[in-house]
Design an enzyme around this catalytic site. Structure first.
Site, short mmCIF file in Angstrom:
data_model
loop_
_atom_site.label_atom_id
_atom_site.label_comp_id
_atom_site.label_asym_id
_atom_site.label_seq_id
_atom_site.Cartn_x
_atom_site.Cartn_y
_atom_site.Cartn_z
N SER A 127 -0.37 10.01 7.74
CA SER A 127 -1.16 10.22 7.37
C SER A 127 -1.38 9.59 7.03
O SER A 127 -3.41 9.71 6.42
CB SER A 127 0.01 10.87 6.28
OG SER A 127 0.47 10.35 4.99
N LYS A 180 -5.44 3.60 0.55
CA LYS A 180 -5.45 5.46 0.47
C LYS A 180 -5.67 6.64 -0.96
O LYS A 180 -5.22 6.60 -1.60
CB LYS A 180 -4.23 5.76 0.97
CG LYS A 180 -3.77 7.42 1.40
CD LYS A 180 -2.17 7.30 2.15
CE LYS A 180 -2.22 7.93 3.51
NZ LYS A 180 -0.41 8.19 3.13
N SER A 209 4.17 7.68 7.41
CA SER A 209 2.78 7.56 7.29
C SER A 209 1.80 5.91 7.70
O SER A 209 0.89 6.16 7.25
CB SER A 209 2.54 7.84 6.22
OG SER A 209 2.15 9.56 6.73
N1 LIG Z 1 3.74 11.34 5.05
C1 LIG Z 1 4.31 11.13 6.02
O1 LIG Z 1 5.30 10.34 6.01
C2 LIG Z 1 3.93 12.02 7.11
C3 LIG Z 1 4.92 12.47 7.91
N2 LIG Z 1 4.30 12.44 9.40
C4 LIG Z 1 4.20 14.27 7.85
O2 LIG Z 1 4.38 14.59 8.08
O3 LIG Z 1 5.80 14.40 7.15
#
Ligand SMILES: NC(=O)C[C@H](N)C(=O)O
Length: 490
Positions: A154, A79, A178
């Site tokens: 993400s 990533k 994410s």
């Molecule tokens: N980084 C994450 O775990 C994404 C989470 N959906 C957020 O938008 O904060």
């Protein structure tokens, strides 16, 4: 032989027994990336030349029987918010478009010791903020199961790359879901380890008290293997925990008869009917394996999303203050003074979702709002942890869906960020509490989109999660069906 869909374990064996050369493996993966990824968008950078050079070196070592390392010749994708020395690392942001790190993240150092081959850096929502991978500054990612759908986020690039057979494993990061949410949407296995199990040194910070790096793979055993490699305490991250065992494979095949698993009714209630019924089927699978599965109540579930977004945005507003146009990264031109430089750089360098989080975080931390929002969110965090700990004092695991629904259409939630935030309701509690949690494929809906099953464990008890996940996978054997179906015919 379909090299692109072999498990990491089998691939490693075939290389060790000299059935295949590392360069053949790397070439097969690069070829697939070249032909199919333009349609998917999972890679931000393909490290082609360096990967081939590296693979040829490994060929020579293979010929000389000098094959040290558990990942000898295995391709990987990382990533793009995990820093890689001399390899551009962007966090999918204009702010870091040309950023070449001068050091490797600890997880990279640990992986490199095992001699894998880095194929490239994987797409994500900018600075890991988002749930659909549509917030990448460079390009969106599409779900390999249906390219009209989001892959999740993400770590959407990581999940799509693993599902599409571009890499046998990838690393992702998980702040509120994410790793697990895209794993669920793309029909793969994604583990968010216990906070403190894996060093965050070299992970571009989003929310430091929540961020975790973890493995994304096509099956459970491969996942456990990668976590064994990247885990461990580290002086460069004082939140890592010393003296905990990171041996997961030796207990992964234990009988789970008598294992106690809780299903919180609040986790299932909010899910769509198809997700609900898939989780109830998973319950039956566990019962047939001898586990005791009981319904419980986690009454604080309704506070999870608000607590998560207040805390994560507050931390993000502090962490992202370093991008000021002076130290490194994007610098705006045509400015009149210092104030102007800050303003212009940050206005032009950050995308709208990142700005939204910085604004929210700065607001809740400001005088007059701190007690009312930030402090209350921290109190909720404690209450949510107590709620979950209570259940886990009586049960070995908590199970439920990873996400309330399957992957949705690209573009469908872009105008409504709140709707996207609500998707984190089932995953963010493990970040708030620091508990480990995995998503594994549980089934497919009528349209053939994957549904994820989440297993949450006690702190530092990833071994029990992997054990239960592996038994489920063996019984249901879905990943064989999954690899045939994803990108049908390609
Ligand atoms: N980084 C994450 O775990 C994404 C989470 N959906 C957020 O938008 O904060």
């Amino acid at each position: 032989m379909d090299i692109n869909h072999l498990s990491l374990e089998t691939l490693a064996e075939k290389i060790k027994s000299k059935d295949i050369k590392p360069s053949e493996v790397v070439e097969a993966y690069l070829e697939r990336i070249k032909t199919i990824d333009p349609e998917i968008g999972s890679f931000l950078l393909v490290n082609e030349e360096e990967a081939l050079r590296n693979a040829r070196e490994l060929d020579e070592r293979q010929a000389a029987d000098d094959m040290e390392g558990e990942l000898f010749g295995i391709p990987m994708g990382i990533k793009d918010n995990i820093v890689t020395k001399d390899v551009v690392t962007t966090a999918a942001s204009r702010m870091l478009e040309d950023f070449v790190p001068i050091y490797d993240a600890t997880v990279m150092e640990k992986l490199y010791k095992e001699n894998p081959v880095l194929l490239g850096k994987l797409n994500l929502d900018e600075f890991a903020m988002g749930g659909s991978n549509e917030n990448s500054y460079f390009k969106e990612v599409k779900n390999p199961w249906n390219t009209k759908k989001v892959p999740g986020g993400s770590s959407g690039g990581s999940a799509a790359a693993v599902a599409a057979g571009f890499v046998p494993f990838a690393l992702g990061s998980d702040t509120g879901g994410s790793i697990r949410q895209p794993a669920s949407y793309c029909g793969i296995v994604g583990m968010k380890p216990t906070y403190g199990r894996v060093s965050r040194y070299g992970l571009i910070a989003f929310a430091s008290s929540l961020d975790c790096i973890g493995p994304m793979t096509r099956n459970v055993r491969d996942n456990a293997k990668i976590l064994e490699i990247i885990a461990g305490s580290n002086l460069k991250d004082s939140t890592t925990m010393p003296d905990v065992s990171s041996d997961f494979l030796s207990t992964i095949d234990r009988d789970i008869k008598g294992m106690k698993i809780a299903i919180p009714k609040e986790f299932v209630d909010g899910a769509t009917d198809e997700v609900k019924s898939s989780i109830l089927k998973a319950k039956e699978v566990y019962e047939s394996l001898g586990a005791v599965v009981e319904e419980v109540s986690l009454k604080k579930t309704k506070y999870i999303v608000s607590a998560y977004f207040i805390i994560s945005s507050s931390e993000a507003s502090a962490n992202l203050a370093r991008f000021d146009g002076i130290r490194y990264g994007y610098q705006a031109e045509g400015v009149d003074n210092l104030e102007d430089l800050y303003r212009k750089t940050r206005s032009e360098g950050f995308g709208s979702e990142v700005k939204r989080r910085i604004l929210l975080g700065t607001f809740v931390l400001s005088a007059g709002h701190f007690d009312a929002h930030y402090l209350r969110a921290q109190k909720l965090r404690t209450i949510i942890t107590q709620d979950m700990n209570e259940v886990l004092s009586e049960y070995d695991l908590i199970m439920g869906p990873t996400t309330p629904s399957v992957a949705y259409d690209l573009g469908s939630k872009l105008d409504n960020p709140l709707d996207m935030y609500l998707d984190d309701v089932l995953t963010a509690s493990s970040n708030l509490t620091g508990m480990p949690a995995i998503s594994i494929p549980a089934g497919l809906n009528k349209e053939g989109m994957p549904i994820g099953l989440q297993l949450i464990g006690k702190h530092f008890d990833e071994a029990t999660i992997y054990n239960a996940a592996y038994q489920f996978e063996k019984k249901v054997n879905l990943h064989e069906a999954l690899k045939a179906l994803s990108l049908e015919g390609k």
